[in-house]
Design a protein around this motif. Structure first.
Motif, mmCIF file in Angstrom:
data_model
loop_
_atom_site.group_PDB
_atom_site.id
_atom_site.type_symbol
_atom_site.label_atom_id
_atom_site.label_comp_id
_atom_site.label_asym_id
_atom_site.label_seq_id
_atom_site.Cartn_x
_atom_site.Cartn_y
_atom_site.Cartn_z
ATOM 1 N N VAL A 1 51.621 39.902 56.290
ATOM 2 C CA VAL A 1 50.965 38.827 55.538
ATOM 3 C C VAL A 1 50.347 39.371 54.256
ATOM 4 O O VAL A 1 50.510 38.791 53.173
ATOM 5 C CB VAL A 1 49.886 38.140 56.411
ATOM 6 C CG1 VAL A 1 49.064 37.155 55.569
ATOM 7 C CG2 VAL A 1 50.534 37.415 57.586
ATOM 8 N N VAL A 2 49.654 40.496 54.347
ATOM 9 C CA VAL A 2 49.052 41.095 53.148
ATOM 10 C C VAL A 2 50.131 41.500 52.155
ATOM 11 O O VAL A 2 50.046 41.196 50.956
ATOM 12 C CB VAL A 2 48.193 42.324 53.528
ATOM 13 C CG1 VAL A 2 47.688 43.033 52.269
ATOM 14 C CG2 VAL A 2 47.017 41.908 54.397
ATOM 15 N N VAL B 1 43.229 39.101 50.135
ATOM 16 C CA VAL B 1 43.935 38.709 51.355
ATOM 17 C C VAL B 1 43.628 39.688 52.482
ATOM 18 O O VAL B 1 43.380 39.290 53.628
ATOM 19 C CB VAL B 1 45.454 38.625 51.106
ATOM 20 C CG1 VAL B 1 46.212 38.364 52.398
ATOM 21 C CG2 VAL B 1 45.765 37.533 50.078
ATOM 22 N N ALA B 2 43.610 40.979 52.157
ATOM 23 C CA ALA B 2 43.303 41.990 53.169
ATOM 24 C C ALA B 2 41.891 41.818 53.724
ATOM 25 O O ALA B 2 41.661 41.964 54.932
ATOM 26 C CB ALA B 2 43.477 43.390 52.578
ATOM 27 N N MET C 1 46.555 43.345 42.019
ATOM 28 C CA MET C 1 46.201 43.907 43.311
ATOM 29 C C MET C 1 44.863 43.395 43.831
ATOM 30 O O MET C 1 44.586 43.467 45.031
ATOM 31 C CB MET C 1 46.200 45.429 43.237
ATOM 32 C CG MET C 1 47.577 46.018 42.969
ATOM 33 S SD MET C 1 47.571 47.828 42.868
ATOM 34 C CE MET C 1 47.175 48.246 44.568
ATOM 35 N N GLY C 2 44.034 42.868 42.935
ATOM 36 C CA GLY C 2 42.773 42.289 43.391
ATOM 37 C C GLY C 2 43.013 41.132 44.335
ATOM 38 O O GLY C 2 42.254 40.947 45.311
ATOM 39 N N LEU D 1 54.638 38.375 46.431
ATOM 40 C CA LEU D 1 55.066 37.073 45.926
ATOM 41 C C LEU D 1 54.139 36.529 44.841
ATOM 42 O O LEU D 1 54.612 35.988 43.832
ATOM 43 C CB LEU D 1 55.169 36.066 47.072
ATOM 44 C CG LEU D 1 56.332 36.306 48.045
ATOM 45 C CD1 LEU D 1 56.338 35.254 49.146
ATOM 46 C CD2 LEU D 1 57.666 36.308 47.321
ATOM 47 N N TYR D 2 52.832 36.661 45.016
ATOM 48 C CA TYR D 2 51.932 36.128 43.997
ATOM 49 C C TYR D 2 51.963 36.971 42.721
ATOM 50 O O TYR D 2 51.700 36.453 41.636
ATOM 51 C CB TYR D 2 50.516 35.990 44.551
ATOM 52 C CG TYR D 2 50.363 34.761 45.408
ATOM 53 C CD1 TYR D 2 50.097 33.522 44.841
ATOM 54 C CD2 TYR D 2 50.519 34.818 46.790
ATOM 55 C CE1 TYR D 2 49.970 32.383 45.609
ATOM 56 C CE2 TYR D 2 50.403 33.682 47.574
ATOM 57 C CZ TYR D 2 50.127 32.467 46.979
ATOM 58 O OH TYR D 2 50.016 31.337 47.755
ATOM 59 N N ALA D 3 52.312 38.255 42.843
ATOM 60 C CA ALA D 3 52.513 39.069 41.640
ATOM 61 C C ALA D 3 53.781 38.628 40.915
ATOM 62 O O ALA D 3 53.802 38.494 39.687
ATOM 63 C CB ALA D 3 52.593 40.546 42.008
#
Length: 302
Positions: free
Chosen positions: A159-160, A181-182, A175-176, A166-168
């Motif tokens: 998931v992380v 998410v993490a 990475m923030g 995908l969002y990148a």
């Protein structure tokens, strides 16, 4: 290495893996093209020669020579179509069916041998990637079925990872966002209440293709979090089904309300939320990876 070179390198590699560079396919006397003809005839009662030629993209003369050889060897029978005498029909004889069965059995045996060298997780990964390749390159390929299952070990890392990637790719979030998410998942594990919190993974052809979580906001309110669907699985209804699973769980576990946080530019997700009965209740200006964003809160009663 550029993308074209990468694809060509993969083609050469996989060609060697499946053994089509051997003089005879699957330790038989048949070439790859001859085996393809047998396979196609073996999966149907009969086939028009013209349709077979178009399906396999073969030169008419080349296919004719193959069929002539097969007929001489007693593997096929040819006849004129009862509907149109100009059309020729080919079908396997009993000997041809046995030849097809031998090829089919040996092909399955080779695949089983290849898979036996892999771990269960590697096998799931391999099949998932093969399905993705087929789906991307064959637009006519029907979409497979999917299943929704509870979380199991290893899912949180996926998931992380997939949120970060995908969002990148799709929104240039850095990475923030992946770290956020993490943290969300770490908090979920640290304070997890299995009676009132849960997560689900959508699987397509044995590989993860989506996720969603129901987390406790307070005693009265659940929060839907981390909805994601892989690009290769979009259009199958997975997003709506995951949201439905989350809402149903929240209702049955005693929450009176469910809310979620999203962003204005996540248009596909917003359509899913609206379709599930959520309504936009708050909007706030925000920032993500140096970009201006509009944060939104959606909610509905249960």
């Amino acid at each position: 290495m550029d993308m074209v070179s990468e694809v060509r390198a993969f083609n050469r590699f996989y060609t060697e893996v499946i053994g089509v560079l051997q003089a005879g396919l699957l330790d038989t006397d048949y070439s790859l093209t001859e085996a393809r003809v047998l396979f196609e005839l073996g999966t149907r009662e009969a086939a028009e020669v013209a349709a077979l030629r178009n399906l396999l993209d073969l030169d008419p003369g080349y296919l004719s020579r193959i069929l002539t050889r097969f007929e001489a060897d007693g593997l096929i029978a040819r006849e004129r179509s009862a509907e149109d005498g100009r059309r020729q029909i080919a079908r396997l004889t009993d000997a041809g069916a046995r030849a097809y069965g031998l090829l089919d059995d040996r092909s399955s045996a080779e695949v089983r041998t290849m898979l036996a060298a892999l771990t269960p997780e590697e096998r799931r990964k391999l099949v998932s990637h093969m399905t993705a390749i087929r789906g991307l390159l064959d637009r006519q390929e029907p979409r497979g079925h999917y299943v929704i299952r509870p979380l199991r070990p290893g899912d949180l890392g996926w998931v992380v990872h997939r949120h970060g990637v995908l969002y990148a790719q799709e929104y240039a979030w850095g990475m923030g966002f992946e770290a956020l998410v993490a943290r969300i998942l770490a908090d979920y594990v640290d304070g997890h209440d299995p009676r009132r919190e849960a997560g689900w993974i959508a699987e397509v052809e044995g590989g993860p293709a989506g996720c969603v979580f129901c987390m406790r906001k307070d005693d009265e309110t659940a929060q839907l979090r981390l909805l994601l669907v892989e690009p290769s699985a979009r259009g199958m209804g997975i997003g709506g089904r995951l949201v439905e699973e989350c809402v149903t769980f929240a209702r049955h576990t005693g929450y009176r309300r469910i809310m979620l946080w999203t962003r204005e530019n996540l248009t596909s997700a917003r359509r899913i939320y609206a379709g599930a009965g959520f309504e936009l209740t708050e909007r706030h200006e925000g920032e993500e990876s140096g970009q201006a964003v509009v944060d939104e809160i959606w909610s509905r009663t249960l």
